[in-house]
Design an enzyme around this catalytic site. Structure first.
Site, PDB file in Angstrom:
ATOM      1  N   SER A  10      39.708 -38.013  29.165  1.00 26.98           N
ATOM      2  CA  SER A  10      40.521 -37.646  30.334  1.00 26.98           C
ATOM      3  C   SER A  10      40.014 -38.233  31.642  1.00 26.98           C
ATOM      4  O   SER A  10      40.773 -38.377  32.600  1.00 26.98           O
ATOM      5  CB  SER A  10      40.582 -36.118  30.452  1.00 26.98           C
ATOM      6  OG  SER A  10      39.288 -35.553  30.353  1.00 26.98           O
ATOM      7  N   ASP A  59      37.384 -28.762  21.966  1.00 29.74           N
ATOM      8  CA  ASP A  59      36.034 -28.724  22.526  1.00 29.74           C
ATOM      9  C   ASP A  59      35.080 -29.302  21.485  1.00 29.74           C
ATOM     10  O   ASP A  59      34.891 -28.716  20.415  1.00 29.74           O
ATOM     11  CB  ASP A  59      35.692 -27.260  22.843  1.00 29.74           C
ATOM     12  CG  ASP A  59      34.292 -27.100  23.427  1.00 29.74           C
ATOM     13  OD1 ASP A  59      33.527 -28.076  23.436  1.00 29.74           O
ATOM     14  OD2 ASP A  59      33.979 -25.973  23.862  1.00 29.74           O
ATOM     15  N   TYR A 153      19.408 -33.292  27.948  1.00 31.47           N
ATOM     16  CA  TYR A 153      20.271 -34.488  27.882  1.00 31.47           C
ATOM     17  C   TYR A 153      19.540 -35.636  27.170  1.00 31.47           C
ATOM     18  O   TYR A 153      20.115 -36.310  26.320  1.00 31.47           O
ATOM     19  CB  TYR A 153      20.643 -34.860  29.318  1.00 31.47           C
ATOM     20  CG  TYR A 153      21.678 -35.943  29.474  1.00 31.47           C
ATOM     21  CD1 TYR A 153      23.028 -35.691  29.246  1.00 31.47           C
ATOM     22  CD2 TYR A 153      21.311 -37.220  29.900  1.00 31.47           C
ATOM     23  CE1 TYR A 153      23.977 -36.687  29.422  1.00 31.47           C
ATOM     24  CE2 TYR A 153      22.248 -38.217  30.085  1.00 31.47           C
ATOM     25  CZ  TYR A 153      23.579 -37.945  29.847  1.00 31.47           C
ATOM     26  OH  TYR A 153      24.520 -38.936  30.020  1.00 31.47           O
ATOM     27  N   ALA A 155      17.146 -35.361  24.989  1.00 31.56           N
ATOM     28  CA  ALA A 155      17.026 -35.005  23.570  1.00 31.56           C
ATOM     29  C   ALA A 155      18.351 -35.194  22.846  1.00 31.56           C
ATOM     30  O   ALA A 155      18.398 -35.721  21.727  1.00 31.56           O
ATOM     31  CB  ALA A 155      16.557 -33.557  23.431  1.00 31.56           C
ATOM     32  N   LYS A 157      20.860 -37.217  23.625  1.00 27.50           N
ATOM     33  CA  LYS A 157      21.227 -38.637  23.497  1.00 27.50           C
ATOM     34  C   LYS A 157      20.273 -39.364  22.545  1.00 27.50           C
ATOM     35  O   LYS A 157      20.694 -40.239  21.790  1.00 27.50           O
ATOM     36  CB  LYS A 157      21.237 -39.300  24.872  1.00 27.50           C
ATOM     37  CG  LYS A 157      22.280 -38.731  25.832  1.00 27.50           C
ATOM     38  CD  LYS A 157      23.689 -38.902  25.308  1.00 27.50           C
ATOM     39  CE  LYS A 157      24.738 -38.590  26.366  1.00 27.50           C
ATOM     40  NZ  LYS A 157      26.111 -38.721  25.841  1.00 27.50           N
TER      41      LYS A 157
HETATM   42  P1  NAP Z   1      32.674 -37.382  33.247  1.00 19.41           P
HETATM   43  O1  NAP Z   1      33.336 -38.245  34.261  1.00 19.41           O
HETATM   44  O2  NAP Z   1      32.007 -36.123  33.659  1.00 19.41           O
HETATM   45  O3  NAP Z   1      33.748 -37.074  32.086  1.00 19.41           O
HETATM   46  C1  NAP Z   1      33.358 -36.310  30.994  1.00 19.41           C
HETATM   47  C2  NAP Z   1      34.459 -36.340  29.964  1.00 19.41           C
HETATM   48  O4  NAP Z   1      33.995 -35.629  28.805  1.00 19.41           O
HETATM   49  C3  NAP Z   1      35.725 -35.656  30.409  1.00 19.41           C
HETATM   50  O5  NAP Z   1      36.819 -36.312  29.822  1.00 19.41           O
HETATM   51  C4  NAP Z   1      35.577 -34.244  29.828  1.00 19.41           C
HETATM   52  O6  NAP Z   1      36.809 -33.583  29.584  1.00 19.41           O
HETATM   53  C5  NAP Z   1      34.912 -34.571  28.518  1.00 19.41           C
HETATM   54  N1  NAP Z   1      34.177 -33.458  27.950  1.00 19.41           N
HETATM   55  C6  NAP Z   1      33.084 -32.813  28.443  1.00 19.41           C
HETATM   56  N2  NAP Z   1      32.710 -31.829  27.618  1.00 19.41           N
HETATM   57  C7  NAP Z   1      33.580 -31.846  26.576  1.00 19.41           C
HETATM   58  C8  NAP Z   1      33.722 -31.070  25.412  1.00 19.41           C
HETATM   59  N3  NAP Z   1      32.876 -30.056  25.137  1.00 19.41           N
HETATM   60  N4  NAP Z   1      34.754 -31.350  24.564  1.00 19.41           N
HETATM   61  C9  NAP Z   1      35.608 -32.372  24.827  1.00 19.41           C
HETATM   62  N5  NAP Z   1      35.513 -33.151  25.920  1.00 19.41           N
HETATM   63  C10 NAP Z   1      34.515 -32.876  26.781  1.00 19.41           C
HETATM   64  O7  NAP Z   1      31.538 -38.176  32.465  1.00 19.41           O
HETATM   65  P2  NAP Z   1      31.278 -39.753  32.316  1.00 19.41           P
HETATM   66  O8  NAP Z   1      30.339 -40.158  33.376  1.00 19.41           O
HETATM   67  O9  NAP Z   1      32.551 -40.479  32.127  1.00 19.41           O
HETATM   68  O10 NAP Z   1      30.443 -39.721  30.951  1.00 19.41           O
HETATM   69  C11 NAP Z   1      30.995 -40.118  29.705  1.00 19.41           C
HETATM   70  C12 NAP Z   1      29.858 -40.283  28.715  1.00 19.41           C
HETATM   71  O11 NAP Z   1      28.955 -41.268  29.208  1.00 19.41           O
HETATM   72  C13 NAP Z   1      29.017 -39.020  28.513  1.00 19.41           C
HETATM   73  O12 NAP Z   1      28.620 -38.921  27.170  1.00 19.41           O
HETATM   74  C14 NAP Z   1      27.808 -39.259  29.388  1.00 19.41           C
HETATM   75  O13 NAP Z   1      26.697 -38.540  28.929  1.00 19.41           O
HETATM   76  C15 NAP Z   1      27.640 -40.752  29.230  1.00 19.41           C
HETATM   77  N6  NAP Z   1      26.887 -41.388  30.303  1.00 19.41           N
HETATM   78  C16 NAP Z   1      27.347 -41.381  31.587  1.00 19.41           C
HETATM   79  C17 NAP Z   1      26.584 -42.035  32.575  1.00 19.41           C
HETATM   80  C18 NAP Z   1      27.043 -42.103  34.000  1.00 19.41           C
HETATM   81  O14 NAP Z   1      26.257 -42.621  34.836  1.00 19.41           O
HETATM   82  N7  NAP Z   1      28.216 -41.660  34.364  1.00 19.41           N
HETATM   83  C19 NAP Z   1      25.380 -42.641  32.243  1.00 19.41           C
HETATM   84  C20 NAP Z   1      24.932 -42.622  30.932  1.00 19.41           C
HETATM   85  C21 NAP Z   1      25.705 -41.997  29.970  1.00 19.41           C
HETATM   86  P3  NAP Z   1      37.533 -32.670  30.749  1.00 19.41           P
HETATM   87  O15 NAP Z   1      38.136 -33.672  31.717  1.00 19.41           O
HETATM   88  O16 NAP Z   1      38.556 -31.887  30.020  1.00 19.41           O
HETATM   89  O17 NAP Z   1      36.457 -31.852  31.391  1.00 19.41           O
END
Ligand code: NAP
Length: 242
Positions: A10, A59, A153, A155, A157
């Protein structure tokens, strides 16, 4: 019909991956937890660009929800087949270990690690039968390096990185590849509160990355042409660490 399931599609990185999957010709299953408005926007953009897909609200931290909704979808859509799985949904909840509450540990571990396990286990059987599949797990620099204030986090990942390498060896013979991408600092809601000005001084490329840059790498690993790459973790971090 060939489908790509993107968990957490999303917003942020997941949304950019959904667009990439649609560009690659897949019918996109856009999973989200609660933010229906943003999920609707992802699907609307895909349709506007000539692609197609649908929303799948569950979820990933709740195995009963996964079983009911995702398995329900599989049983109701026998003509559709999930060829690509992107385990992207993730949350962070940072605090030093000594102050970390049970719920902070549980929620972060369950979302990334349990989510990976229960979603992948449901979909792998069909991939094995069809002898083709692409699984890409979105992990993090934090899981490679370990970051203070993020033991939950890191752990979670790191756990997914181990699982990626193990599963790659289990299913390689059946034409299924399993890889991970490890982003550094990417501009999304997750990094919104961070002080980009001071942090970018540590990054050789001298800026945060974009969701599209992560999606590009995911698209490559999910392509048919990447058939000989498996069990890998690709860093996307502007040279910050590898
Ligand atoms: P984000 O903008 O916070 O978006 C998180 C997404 O995950 C949203 O679509 C959210 O859905 C969904 N989500 C969270 N918990 C969920 C659950 N229990 N069940 C189903 N969907 C769930 O995060 P992002 O930055 O795009 O991160 C995406 C991935 O990249 C994550 O795994 C994060 O750990 C990883 N990551 C991000 C970064 C960074 O710098 N941004 C760096 C390293 C790794 P809703 O919209 O419904 O809440």
């Amino acid at each position: 019909m060939k489908c790509a399931l993107v968990t957490g599609g999303s917003r942020g990185i997941g949304r950019a991956i959904c667009y990439k999957m649609a560009q690659m010709g897949y019918y996109v299953l856009i999973n989200y937890k609660s933010n229906q408005g943003e999920a609707d926007k992802t699907l609307a953009q895909i349709k506007q660009d000539g692609g197609d897909g649908e929303l799948l609200k569950f979820d990933v931290a709740d195995k009963v929800d996964i079983q009911q909704v995702l398995n329900g979808w599989i049983e109701a859509n026998t003509e559709k087949y999930v060829e690509i799985l992107i385990n992207n949904a993730g949350v962070k909840d940072d605090v030093l270990l000594m102050w970390m509450k049970d719920e902070q540990w549980d929620n972060v571990i369950k979302t990334s690690l349990d989510g990976f396990f229960y979603v992948t286990r449901l979909l792998i059987n069909d991939m094995l039968v069809r002898r083709y599949g692409r699984i890409v797990n979105v992990v993090s620099l934090s899981g490679l390096k370990g970051l203070p204030g993020q033991i939950n986090y890191s752990a979670a990942k790191a756990g997914v990185i181990g699982a990626t390498k193990a599963l790659a060896q289990e299913v390689g013979r059946r034409g299924i590849t399993v890889n991970a991408v490890a982003p550094g600092f990417i501009k999304t809601d997750m990094t919104e509160g961070l002080d980009e000005k001071s942090l970018k001084a540590m990054i050789p490329v001298h800026r945060f990355g974009t969701p599209e840059e992560v999606a590009h790498a995911v698209g490559f690993l999910a392509s048919a042409e990447a058939a000989y790459i498996t069990g890998e973790v690709l860093s996307i971090n502007g040279g910050l660490y590898s």
